[in-house]
Design a protein around this motif. Sequence first.
Motif, PDB file in Angstrom:
ATOM      1  N   GLU A 144       1.271   1.890   2.630  1.00 16.27           N
ATOM      2  CA  GLU A 144      -0.130   1.835   3.048  1.00 16.27           C
ATOM      3  C   GLU A 144      -0.621   0.382   3.109  1.00 16.27           C
ATOM      4  OE1 GLU A 144      -2.138   4.610   4.055  1.00 16.27           O
ATOM      5  OE2 GLU A 144      -0.031   5.212   4.162  1.00 16.27           O
ATOM      6  N   PHE A 145      -0.223  -0.414   2.137  1.00 16.75           N
ATOM      7  CA  PHE A 145      -0.621  -1.827   2.136  1.00 16.75           C
ATOM      8  C   PHE A 145      -0.032  -2.553   3.336  1.00 16.75           C
ATOM      9  CE2 PHE A 145       0.413  -6.251   1.101  1.00 16.75           C
ATOM     10  CZ  PHE A 145      -0.856  -6.740   0.825  1.00 16.75           C
ATOM     11  N   PHE A 146       1.235  -2.302   3.611  1.00 19.82           N
ATOM     12  CA  PHE A 146       1.907  -2.975   4.722  1.00 19.82           C
ATOM     13  C   PHE A 146       1.216  -2.671   6.049  1.00 19.82           C
ATOM     14  CE2 PHE A 146       5.070  -3.349   8.058  1.00 19.82           C
ATOM     15  CZ  PHE A 146       5.662  -4.564   7.786  1.00 19.82           C
ATOM     16  N   LYS A 147       0.824  -1.432   6.256  1.00 19.27           N
ATOM     17  CA  LYS A 147       0.206  -1.029   7.523  1.00 19.27           C
ATOM     18  C   LYS A 147      -1.159  -1.665   7.732  1.00 19.27           C
ATOM     19  CE  LYS A 147       0.686   3.326   6.666  1.00 19.27           C
ATOM     20  NZ  LYS A 147       0.500   4.809   6.791  1.00 19.27           N
ATOM     21  N   LYS A 148      -1.838  -2.009   6.648  1.00 17.41           N
ATOM     22  CA  LYS A 148      -3.215  -2.473   6.760  1.00 17.41           C
ATOM     23  C   LYS A 148      -3.402  -3.957   6.452  1.00 17.41           C
ATOM     24  CE  LYS A 148      -4.814   2.104   5.320  1.00 17.41           C
ATOM     25  NZ  LYS A 148      -5.415   2.904   4.223  1.00 17.41           N
ATOM     26  N   LYS A 149      -2.317  -4.678   6.170  1.00 17.61           N
ATOM     27  CA  LYS A 149      -2.488  -6.056   5.707  1.00 17.61           C
ATOM     28  C   LYS A 149      -2.953  -6.996   6.811  1.00 17.61           C
ATOM     29  CE  LYS A 149       2.357  -7.586   6.034  1.00 17.61           C
ATOM     30  NZ  LYS A 149       3.444  -8.220   5.253  1.00 17.61           N
ATOM     31  N   ASP A 150      -2.667  -6.675   8.060  1.00 22.23           N
ATOM     32  CA  ASP A 150      -3.212  -7.451   9.183  1.00 22.23           C
ATOM     33  C   ASP A 150      -4.385  -6.659   9.749  1.00 22.23           C
ATOM     34  OD1 ASP A 150      -3.854  -8.823  11.460  1.00 22.23           O
ATOM     35  OD2 ASP A 150      -1.823  -8.884  12.277  1.00 22.23           O
ATOM     36  N   ILE A 151      -5.602  -7.042   9.387  1.00 22.02           N
ATOM     37  CA  ILE A 151      -6.776  -6.245   9.754  1.00 22.02           C
ATOM     38  C   ILE A 151      -7.030  -6.236  11.262  1.00 22.02           C
ATOM     39  CG2 ILE A 151      -7.898  -6.557   7.526  1.00 22.02           C
ATOM     40  CD1 ILE A 151      -9.656  -8.697   8.830  1.00 22.02           C
ATOM     41  N   ASN A 152      -6.412  -7.146  11.974  1.00 20.34           N
ATOM     42  CA  ASN A 152      -6.583  -7.201  13.428  1.00 20.34           C
ATOM     43  C   ASN A 152      -5.500  -6.414  14.173  1.00 20.34           C
ATOM     44  OD1 ASN A 152      -8.886  -8.966  13.413  1.00 20.34           O
ATOM     45  ND2 ASN A 152      -7.479 -10.629  12.872  1.00 20.34           N
ATOM     46  N   ASN A 153      -4.504  -5.944  13.441  1.00 19.68           N
ATOM     47  CA  ASN A 153      -3.410  -5.165  14.034  1.00 19.68           C
ATOM     48  C   ASN A 153      -2.996  -4.071  13.047  1.00 19.68           C
ATOM     49  OD1 ASN A 153      -2.540  -6.672  16.657  1.00 19.68           O
ATOM     50  ND2 ASN A 153      -2.741  -8.282  15.107  1.00 19.68           N
ATOM     51  N   ILE A 154      -3.851  -3.072  12.879  1.00 15.49           N
ATOM     52  CA  ILE A 154      -3.572  -1.988  11.954  1.00 15.49           C
ATOM     53  C   ILE A 154      -2.399  -1.158  12.481  1.00 15.49           C
ATOM     54  CG2 ILE A 154      -4.497   0.081  10.827  1.00 15.49           C
ATOM     55  CD1 ILE A 154      -5.824  -2.466   9.889  1.00 15.49           C
ATOM     56  N   LEU A 155      -1.456  -0.832  11.604  1.00 15.23           N
ATOM     57  CA  LEU A 155      -0.319   0.002  11.978  1.00 15.23           C
ATOM     58  C   LEU A 155      -0.645   1.464  11.677  1.00 15.23           C
ATOM     59  CD1 LEU A 155       2.611  -2.150  10.521  1.00 15.23           C
ATOM     60  CD2 LEU A 155       1.418  -2.381  12.722  1.00 15.23           C
ATOM     61  N   ILE A 156      -0.334   2.345  12.610  1.00 14.62           N
ATOM     62  CA  ILE A 156      -0.689   3.757  12.472  1.00 14.62           C
ATOM     63  C   ILE A 156       0.504   4.632  12.843  1.00 14.62           C
ATOM     64  CG2 ILE A 156      -2.137   5.607  13.379  1.00 14.62           C
ATOM     65  CD1 ILE A 156      -4.367   3.680  13.748  1.00 14.62           C
ATOM     66  N   ASP A 157       0.815   5.621  11.997  1.00 17.29           N
ATOM     67  CA  ASP A 157       1.811   6.626  12.360  1.00 17.29           C
ATOM     68  C   ASP A 157       1.090   7.910  12.758  1.00 17.29           C
ATOM     69  OD1 ASP A 157       1.145   8.045  10.011  1.00 17.29           O
ATOM     70  OD2 ASP A 157       2.793   7.163   8.860  1.00 17.29           O
ATOM     71  N   PHE A 158       1.841   8.940  13.112  1.00 15.01           N
ATOM     72  CA  PHE A 158       1.224  10.167  13.632  1.00 15.01           C
ATOM     73  C   PHE A 158       0.292  10.825  12.617  1.00 15.01           C
ATOM     74  CE2 PHE A 158       4.956  10.824  16.747  1.00 15.01           C
ATOM     75  CZ  PHE A 158       4.281  10.103  17.722  1.00 15.01           C
ATOM     76  N   ASP A 159       0.688  10.815  11.350  1.00 11.43           N
ATOM     77  CA  ASP A 159      -0.163  11.428  10.322  1.00 11.43           C
ATOM     78  C   ASP A 159      -1.424  10.608  10.088  1.00 11.43           C
ATOM     79  OD1 ASP A 159       1.550  13.669   9.691  1.00 11.43           O
ATOM     80  OD2 ASP A 159       2.896  12.237   8.744  1.00 11.43           O
ATOM     81  N   ASP A 160      -1.305   9.287  10.189  1.00  8.21           N
ATOM     82  CA  ASP A 160      -2.482   8.424  10.056  1.00  8.21           C
ATOM     83  C   ASP A 160      -3.525   8.736  11.125  1.00  8.21           C
ATOM     84  OD1 ASP A 160      -1.479   6.933   7.885  1.00  8.21           O
ATOM     85  OD2 ASP A 160      -0.416   5.566   9.218  1.00  8.21           O
ATOM     86  N   MET A 161      -3.058   9.091  12.322  1.00 10.26           N
ATOM     87  CA  MET A 161      -3.995   9.391  13.405  1.00 10.26           C
ATOM     88  C   MET A 161      -4.967  10.493  13.000  1.00 10.26           C
ATOM     89  SD  MET A 161      -2.408   9.218  17.201  1.00 10.26           S
ATOM     90  CE  MET A 161      -0.797   9.885  16.860  1.00 10.26           C
ATOM     91  N   LEU A 162      -4.446  11.503  12.310  1.00  5.24           N
ATOM     92  CA  LEU A 162      -5.291  12.606  11.870  1.00  5.24           C
ATOM     93  C   LEU A 162      -6.285  12.140  10.805  1.00  5.24           C
ATOM     94  CD1 LEU A 162      -2.513  15.333  11.522  1.00  5.24           C
ATOM     95  CD2 LEU A 162      -4.144  15.094  13.403  1.00  5.24           C
ATOM     96  N   VAL A 163      -5.792  11.349   9.867  1.00  4.97           N
ATOM     97  CA  VAL A 163      -6.642  10.841   8.783  1.00  4.97           C
ATOM     98  C   VAL A 163      -7.750   9.956   9.339  1.00  4.97           C
ATOM     99  CG1 VAL A 163      -6.695   9.448   6.682  1.00  4.97           C
ATOM    100  CG2 VAL A 163      -4.785  11.007   7.090  1.00  4.97           C
ATOM    101  N   TYR A 164      -7.388   9.042  10.231  1.00  3.83           N
ATOM    102  CA  TYR A 164      -8.378   8.152  10.838  1.00  3.83           C
ATOM    103  C   TYR A 164      -9.393   8.947  11.659  1.00  3.83           C
ATOM    104  CZ  TYR A 164      -6.351   3.588   9.655  1.00  3.83           C
ATOM    105  OH  TYR A 164      -5.933   2.463   8.989  1.00  3.83           O
ATOM    106  N   ALA A 165      -8.914   9.913  12.460  1.00  8.99           N
ATOM    107  CA  ALA A 165      -9.822  10.705  13.296  1.00  8.99           C
ATOM    108  C   ALA A 165     -10.821  11.462  12.438  1.00  8.99           C
ATOM    109  CB  ALA A 165      -9.028  11.679  14.164  1.00  8.99           C
TER     110      ALA A 165
END
Length: 288
Positions: A199-220
């Motif tokens: 989770e930290f790795f995906k969000k450490k660059d606030i200008n380029n957030i990394l998202i996987d398929f499950d994250d899409m649901l959480v973000y939505a």
Amino acid sequence: MKDFFELMKEETGKELNQVQKEAVLYNDGPLLLLASPGSGKTTTLNMKIGYLILEKGIAPHKILALTFSQASARDMEARFDVFFHNLISDKVKFSTIHSFAYAIVREYFYKHGKRFILIEGESEKENEDLRMGEGYKLQKKYILRNIFKEINGSNITEDQMEELLRVLGYVKNKCIPKTKVSQVKTAIKHFDKIYEAYEFFKKKDINNILIDFDDMLVYANAVLKKDKMILTKYQQMFDYILVDESQDTSLVQHNIIEKLAEPHQQICMVGDDDQTLYSWRGAEVDKI
């Protein structure tokens, strides 16, 4: 003037039984259809869509039909076209829940001038093209392999990777807070630390957030909860929502659907509570 069901028998060769007809005709609020395999659930759902358009005057673009997999969405749309291509020219929105969530997330990030990168992918070319400053490739499995090795001191096996992907999806789809991740049962050693690092790795660059398929649901789900403008837009976009294969819908997916359907309460859930296939990834059959 021909009765709707007489017209359907003539146009499609399909004749519904009495219970199916009652399901098609009911349009006064939430409706749950539970039935066994081969009992005509998807046919009934498509007939209901046709009835809403032809008899109730609802514009096709105001109807949203959701299902779990791309194969199911394609099948539902293909069946609808076979049934109604002579009667309805405009398109109904057939979509997977993931694809619909992706549209919401994309709009939110664009609105706030931020960029996200989808890290799902398997091909070597994708792995070669996607890189970060430290040399990590922006591909989900590659990232997880590095994190697993860093934390556990060994290379991850294919079986361990399969289990790690499963339990990561389970946490997201079950809406498990990070404070309780350590309580999730799994054979993956130090899973809670791997989860935190991922989770930290995906969000450490606030200008380029990394998202996987499950994250899409959480973000939505989070977007619909906190951004009233986007929520209202999508609520007003559709007058009627129908969900096929609803026994495989996870908690976070249910939360998204509930928010979309809240103002009209015109929602039809179709499924078989004895046939859930994805409880291991967070399907909430009791929710329906």
